[in-house]
Design a protein around this motif. Structure first.
Motif, PDB file in Angstrom:
ATOM      1  N   THR A   1       0.837  -1.209   0.000  1.00  0.00           N
ATOM      2  CA  THR A   1       0.000   0.000   0.000  1.00  0.00           C
ATOM      3  C   THR A   1       0.869   1.254   0.000  1.00  0.00           C
ATOM      4  OG1 THR A   1      -0.163   0.179   2.419  1.00  0.00           O
ATOM      5  CG2 THR A   1      -1.778  -1.211   1.316  1.00  0.00           C
ATOM      6  N   ASP A   2       0.318   2.335  -0.544  1.00  0.00           N
ATOM      7  CA  ASP A   2       1.028   3.611  -0.493  1.00  0.00           C
ATOM      8  C   ASP A   2       0.150   4.735   0.055  1.00  0.00           C
ATOM      9  OD1 ASP A   2       0.999   3.585  -4.101  1.00  0.00           O
ATOM     10  OD2 ASP A   2      -0.608   4.139  -2.729  1.00  0.00           O
ATOM     11  N   THR A   3      -1.095   4.418   0.399  1.00  0.00           N
ATOM     12  CA  THR A   3      -2.004   5.382   1.008  1.00  0.00           C
ATOM     13  C   THR A   3      -2.720   4.705   2.170  1.00  0.00           C
ATOM     14  OG1 THR A   3      -2.397   6.475  -1.112  1.00  0.00           O
ATOM     15  CG2 THR A   3      -3.996   6.896   0.630  1.00  0.00           C
ATOM     16  N   LEU A   4      -2.845   5.408   3.296  1.00  0.00           N
ATOM     17  CA  LEU A   4      -3.550   4.858   4.451  1.00  0.00           C
ATOM     18  C   LEU A   4      -4.770   5.710   4.758  1.00  0.00           C
ATOM     19  CD1 LEU A   4      -0.522   4.054   6.808  1.00  0.00           C
ATOM     20  CD2 LEU A   4      -1.816   2.440   5.407  1.00  0.00           C
ATOM     21  N   LEU A   5      -5.900   5.036   4.995  1.00  0.00           N
ATOM     22  CA  LEU A   5      -7.123   5.713   5.439  1.00  0.00           C
ATOM     23  C   LEU A   5      -7.436   5.248   6.849  1.00  0.00           C
ATOM     24  CD1 LEU A   5      -9.524   5.472   2.340  1.00  0.00           C
ATOM     25  CD2 LEU A   5      -8.130   7.420   3.060  1.00  0.00           C
ATOM     26  N   LEU A   6      -7.892   6.169   7.695  1.00  0.00           N
ATOM     27  CA  LEU A   6      -8.250   5.851   9.071  1.00  0.00           C
ATOM     28  C   LEU A   6      -9.770   5.825   9.214  1.00  0.00           C
ATOM     29  CD1 LEU A   6      -7.345   5.425  12.037  1.00  0.00           C
ATOM     30  CD2 LEU A   6      -7.459   7.912  12.302  1.00  0.00           C
ATOM     31  N   VAL A   7     -10.277   4.693   9.680  1.00  0.00           N
ATOM     32  CA  VAL A   7     -11.710   4.571   9.978  1.00  0.00           C
ATOM     33  C   VAL A   7     -11.834   4.611  11.502  1.00  0.00           C
ATOM     34  CG1 VAL A   7     -13.789   3.180   9.681  1.00  0.00           C
ATOM     35  CG2 VAL A   7     -12.002   3.132   7.926  1.00  0.00           C
ATOM     36  N   ALA A   8     -12.315   5.720  12.024  1.00  0.00           N
ATOM     37  CA  ALA A   8     -12.405   5.886  13.475  1.00  0.00           C
ATOM     38  C   ALA A   8     -13.344   7.032  13.806  1.00  0.00           C
ATOM     39  CB  ALA A   8     -11.015   6.172  14.064  1.00  0.00           C
ATOM     40  N   GLY A   9     -13.980   6.937  14.955  1.00  0.00           N
ATOM     41  CA  GLY A   9     -14.866   8.011  15.394  1.00  0.00           C
ATOM     42  C   GLY A   9     -16.000   8.282  14.436  1.00  0.00           C
ATOM     43  N   GLY A  10     -16.432   7.254  13.711  1.00  0.00           N
ATOM     44  CA  GLY A  10     -17.536   7.415  12.775  1.00  0.00           C
ATOM     45  C   GLY A  10     -17.160   8.076  11.472  1.00  0.00           C
ATOM     46  N   GLN A  11     -15.851   8.247  11.208  1.00  0.00           N
ATOM     47  CA  GLN A  11     -15.415   8.936   9.998  1.00  0.00           C
ATOM     48  C   GLN A  11     -14.385   8.118   9.235  1.00  0.00           C
ATOM     49  OE1 GLN A  11     -13.880  12.646  11.591  1.00  0.00           O
ATOM     50  NE2 GLN A  11     -15.875  13.645  11.454  1.00  0.00           N
ATOM     51  N   VAL A  12     -14.280   8.399   7.938  1.00  0.00           N
ATOM     52  CA  VAL A  12     -13.214   7.859   7.091  1.00  0.00           C
ATOM     53  C   VAL A  12     -12.407   9.042   6.600  1.00  0.00           C
ATOM     54  CG1 VAL A  12     -12.646   6.549   5.018  1.00  0.00           C
ATOM     55  CG2 VAL A  12     -14.684   5.941   6.333  1.00  0.00           C
ATOM     56  N   GLN A  13     -11.122   9.082   6.957  1.00  0.00           N
ATOM     57  CA  GLN A  13     -10.295  10.224   6.566  1.00  0.00           C
ATOM     58  C   GLN A  13      -8.863   9.767   6.317  1.00  0.00           C
ATOM     59  OE1 GLN A  13     -10.878  12.851   9.873  1.00  0.00           O
ATOM     60  NE2 GLN A  13     -10.049  11.440  11.383  1.00  0.00           N
ATOM     61  N   PRO A  14      -8.106  10.527   5.512  1.00  0.00           N
ATOM     62  CA  PRO A  14      -6.711  10.157   5.236  1.00  0.00           C
ATOM     63  C   PRO A  14      -5.901  10.118   6.538  1.00  0.00           C
ATOM     64  CG  PRO A  14      -7.441  11.869   3.729  1.00  0.00           C
ATOM     65  CD  PRO A  14      -8.504  11.751   4.779  1.00  0.00           C
ATOM     66  N   PHE A  15      -4.973   9.158   6.635  1.00  0.00           N
ATOM     67  CA  PHE A  15      -4.076   9.080   7.783  1.00  0.00           C
ATOM     68  C   PHE A  15      -2.696   9.530   7.339  1.00  0.00           C
ATOM     69  CE2 PHE A  15      -1.135   6.939  10.714  1.00  0.00           C
ATOM     70  CZ  PHE A  15      -1.651   7.390  11.918  1.00  0.00           C
ATOM     71  N   ASP A  16      -2.250  10.638   7.894  1.00  0.00           N
ATOM     72  CA  ASP A  16      -0.973  11.230   7.501  1.00  0.00           C
ATOM     73  C   ASP A  16       0.134  10.664   8.387  1.00  0.00           C
ATOM     74  OD1 ASP A  16       0.963  12.749   6.368  1.00  0.00           O
ATOM     75  OD2 ASP A  16       0.481  14.581   7.461  1.00  0.00           O
ATOM     76  N   GLY A  17       0.671   9.527   8.002  1.00  0.00           N
ATOM     77  CA  GLY A  17       1.712   8.875   8.790  1.00  0.00           C
ATOM     78  C   GLY A  17       1.892   7.443   8.343  1.00  0.00           C
ATOM     79  N   ASP A  18       2.763   6.704   9.069  1.00  0.00           N
ATOM     80  CA  ASP A  18       2.984   5.300   8.742  1.00  0.00           C
ATOM     81  C   ASP A  18       2.453   4.436   9.881  1.00  0.00           C
ATOM     82  OD1 ASP A  18       4.818   5.586  10.790  1.00  0.00           O
ATOM     83  OD2 ASP A  18       6.572   5.573   9.473  1.00  0.00           O
ATOM     84  N   LEU A  19       2.795   3.141   9.861  1.00  0.00           N
ATOM     85  CA  LEU A  19       2.254   2.228  10.862  1.00  0.00           C
ATOM     86  C   LEU A  19       2.800   2.511  12.259  1.00  0.00           C
ATOM     87  CD1 LEU A  19       2.193  -1.117   8.837  1.00  0.00           C
ATOM     88  CD2 LEU A  19       0.270   0.346   9.452  1.00  0.00           C
ATOM     89  N   ASP A  20       4.018   3.028  12.348  1.00  0.00           N
ATOM     90  CA  ASP A  20       4.550   3.419  13.657  1.00  0.00           C
ATOM     91  C   ASP A  20       3.763   4.601  14.221  1.00  0.00           C
ATOM     92  OD1 ASP A  20       6.486   1.438  13.630  1.00  0.00           O
ATOM     93  OD2 ASP A  20       7.926   2.698  12.569  1.00  0.00           O
ATOM     94  N   ASP A  21       3.400   5.538  13.336  1.00  0.00           N
ATOM     95  CA  ASP A  21       2.571   6.677  13.761  1.00  0.00           C
ATOM     96  C   ASP A  21       1.186   6.198  14.206  1.00  0.00           C
ATOM     97  OD1 ASP A  21       4.522   8.653  13.136  1.00  0.00           O
ATOM     98  OD2 ASP A  21       4.013   8.451  11.023  1.00  0.00           O
ATOM     99  N   TYR A  22       0.666   5.171  13.516  1.00  0.00           N
ATOM    100  CA  TYR A  22      -0.647   4.634  13.884  1.00  0.00           C
ATOM    101  C   TYR A  22      -0.606   4.010  15.279  1.00  0.00           C
ATOM    102  CZ  TYR A  22      -4.796   1.679  13.941  1.00  0.00           C
ATOM    103  OH  TYR A  22      -5.967   1.075  14.296  1.00  0.00           O
ATOM    104  N   LYS A  23       0.503   3.320  15.587  1.00  0.00           N
ATOM    105  CA  LYS A  23       0.646   2.746  16.925  1.00  0.00           C
ATOM    106  C   LYS A  23       0.631   3.845  17.977  1.00  0.00           C
ATOM    107  CE  LYS A  23       3.574  -0.362  19.610  1.00  0.00           C
ATOM    108  NZ  LYS A  23       4.815  -1.173  19.651  1.00  0.00           N
ATOM    109  N   GLN A  24       1.317   4.944  17.683  1.00  0.00           N
ATOM    110  CA  GLN A  24       1.329   6.086  18.597  1.00  0.00           C
ATOM    111  C   GLN A  24      -0.065   6.696  18.724  1.00  0.00           C
ATOM    112  OE1 GLN A  24       3.815   7.120  20.500  1.00  0.00           O
ATOM    113  NE2 GLN A  24       2.549   8.755  21.368  1.00  0.00           N
TER     114      GLN A  24
END
Length: 629
Positions: A494-517
């Motif tokens: 993958t080269d793009t990450l989307l975040l599904v959270a809080g009832g929304q779908v929005q781009p996630f500006d970061g990598d998997l380490d940022d997601y863990k944080q």
């Protein structure tokens, strides 16, 4: 220590491995790798005394507490948290003795038992069980629900939590991430890194193995060998070993060909007969070097899609959920050719529901889904394994997709997914989960989609198949949207990450380490919904940030203590690995190196002791920090 001396294990007439000799030391974290059926689970059964070695000798210290994950969960009326607490058998025994002493009004016994209960952490056990459940994805409300109310996948999480609750000396985990999402995998990984006992881990998750393990036991070609280092280090050492073996094999084959040529030419000549006979004897004495085998049984690729409309799919202002319950609100998403999207988000946030809506498996509650005229979706989800016709064969399943294809062509195609020979005609029913998943993937690839929607495609797949799938997806020319707990797959395809959270779908500006944080921050903020103007307690974000800063300042000494302890553990782990590598050199055991060997063994004993203390200091620092938080 777990000692394996010339161990051989068979299943029926089939030899799994033989001549296995190695020692697993206290506190080591061992990854078990090898193809499905190579003997990994049988080795676990040996440790649990469920089978005995056919040859050789296995020994371990008496009275070791060995924990493992139960494969079945009875439909019990007891609560989830009570079921997890059952994993601490000593705690439960003390609680029973306490109840008996109270009934007997035995004050002295009660005092003794309370001291023993404190010694085993009995007064904090409930909080420990609650943290385990929370880390593995259970809500506070679910802790009190009966075990019988949970589905199969969630019961497996309960079994895992129960095994982790046991204060074990040895922990055996066989594919523990199969029923977990990415959040729970990250929690389990952190927990296992801190686990003070001896860990034996079977996993096909490369990142998981790399982070946790310090040794790898690899089983292939009926041999079980131990390597120092994590999985990446093992791969490098194995590649070097195979290259050396192949070089030696090719050199020996040239020598054999040269000697055989001499024999063939001169054995009939009287003057050369003695020399020819000498070479014949040399050939007979020669210990043949096996050819190196590194070929994967899998070899497949996605053909270029026939048509690639742009855009492929558009979701506009969609509410997604079930009945009156909306999980995702006002979601909009456009997928175009070449998009490679990974979906992130907490468990239950709506990732799978979003994929189902995109694939047409379920309707959106509102909004529009626009599909291009030539859209051809390849959809993979675990429930599709249940849609296979169990009485039919892999060949039959492909024939239903293409009535015109020849049996030879379909057999060749199935061979790329390691269905060969009679296997293509065998009924699907007795297939393993991995084999069924491979068949569903084969059917998906055969249909040549231009959009792939993949929901946990690597569950049940071994490392070789995961690698083959990653390679095929990297070369895939269509669009891709994937949910996976396999971080190596997410990083590589993958080269793009989307975040599904809080009832929304929005781009996630970061990598998997940022997601863990991000996940850690969400937990600290009380799981506030993403995009909310206020936290769950009603405090403004500005005030919340100020409170967080004050809290960080207050906890700084404790955080520094954790970091210092963590650094000490890492330092002693590194020293331990260096000493083990030196002790693995056969030359050190020669008579000339007796003094050096004595020094190394003394250093190793000191480092092992220091590492054990450092790990205890780390755990103490973590617990102190957790209590302060």
């Amino acid at each position: 220590m777990l000692n394996f001396k010339n161990i051989a294990i068979r299943r029926g007439n089939r030899l799994l491995f033989s001549g296995a000799s190695f020692t697993i030391h206290k506190g080591q974290k061992i990854g078990l790798t090898g193809a499905n059926g190579a003997g990994k689970s049988s080795l676990f059964a040996l440790l649990r005394n469920e089978l005995h070695a056919d040859e050789g000798e296995f020994s371990m210290p008496p009275n070791l507490e060995i924990a493992h994950v139960a494969q079945e969960t009875p439909a019990l009326p007891s609560s989830a948290i009570d079921y997890v607490l059952d994993g601490d058998r000593e705690l439960r025994a003390l609680q029973q003795q306490l109840a008996a002493a109270e009934a007997d009004h035995d004050g002295i016994k009660l005092a003794e038992l309370h001291v023993a209960l404190d010694h085993v952490g009995g007064y904090t056990a409930q909080a420990r069980a609650s943290r385990l459940l929370n880390g593995l994805g259970f809500s506070t409300e679910q802790e009190s629900r009966p075990v019988s109310s949970f589905s199969g996948g969630w019961r497996m999480r309960l079994n895992l939590a129960q095994a982790l609750m046991c204060r074990s000396d040895v922990l055996l985990l066989d594919e523990p991430t199969n029923h977990l999402d990415l959040d729970a995998v990250m929690y389990l990984q952190d927990w296992l890194v801190k686990y003070p006992g001896t860990l034996l881990l079977i996993s096909h998750d490369r990142d998981f193995l790399d982070t946790i393990t310090d040794h790898i036991v690899h089983i292939e070609q009926n041999q079980a060998e131990i390597y120092t280092g994590n999985y990446s280090a093992f791969e490098r050492m194995r590649a070097e070993k195979l290259a050396q073996q192949q070089s030696a094999y090719e050199k020996q084959q040239r020598e054999i060909a040269h000697m055989q040529s001499f024999v063939d030419r001169f054995k009939a000549q009287a003057t050369k007969a003695r020399q020819a006979q000498s070479r014949i004897k040399a050939l007979e004495r020669m210990e043949l070097i096996a050819q190196a085998h590194v070929d994967s049984p899998f070899g497949f690729s996605f053909p270029p899609p026939k048509k690639m409309p742009n855009p492929l799919l558009q979701l506009e202002h969609a509410d997604i959920g079930y009945g009156d319950k909306v999980i995702v609100k006002n979601a909009s998403l456009t997928i175009t050719p070449g998009d490679r999207i990974g979906l992130l988000g907490p468990n239950g946030a709506g990732k799978s529901s979003l994929i189902k809506v995109l694939s047409g498996q379920m309707p959106a509650l509102s909004g529009k889904l626009r599909n291009a005229q030539d859209l051809n979706i390849g959809y993979f989800a675990q429930h599709q394994l249940e849609l296979l016709r169990l009485e039919e064969s892999p060949l039959w399943h492909l024939q239903q997709l293409d009535k015109q294809a020849t049996e030879k062509d379909l057999r060749n195609f199935l061979g790329g997914f390691d269905f060969r020979g009679d296997k293509v005609n065998d009924p699907v029913e007795p297939f393993s989960g991995g084999e069924k998943a491979r068949l569903v993937l084969a059917m998906l690839v055969y249909q040549n989609p231009n959009l792939l929607l993949l929901d946990e495609p690597t569950n049940h797949l071994d490392l070789e198949m995961r690698h083959a799938l990653s390679v095929a997806l990297q070369e895939y020319q269509g669009a891709l949207l994937v949910v996976s707990h396999d971080r190596h797959l997410l990083r590589s395809v993958t080269d793009t990450l989307l975040l599904v959270a809080g009832g929304q779908v929005q781009p996630f500006d970061g990598d998997l380490d940022d997601y863990k944080q991000w996940l850690a921050e969400q937990k600290k903020a009380g799981d506030e919904p993403a995009g909310s103007a206020e936290t769950a307690s009603g405090v403004s974000r500005k005030d919340q940030r100020k409170q967080d800063a004050e809290r960080r300042q207050r906890l700084k000494p404790l955080l520094d203590a954790v970091k210092k302890a963590e650094a000490a553990v890492e330092k002693f782990h590194h020293q331990q690995r260096e000493l083990e590598e030196q002790l693995a050199d056969p030359a050190i055991y020669s008579d000339d190196n007796k003094e050096r060997l004595k020094q190394l063994l003394a250093q190793k004993a000191n480092v092992d002791s220091a590492l054990e203390q450092a790990e205890l200091d780390w755990l103490t620092a973590e617990e102190t920090l957790a209590q302060a938080e």
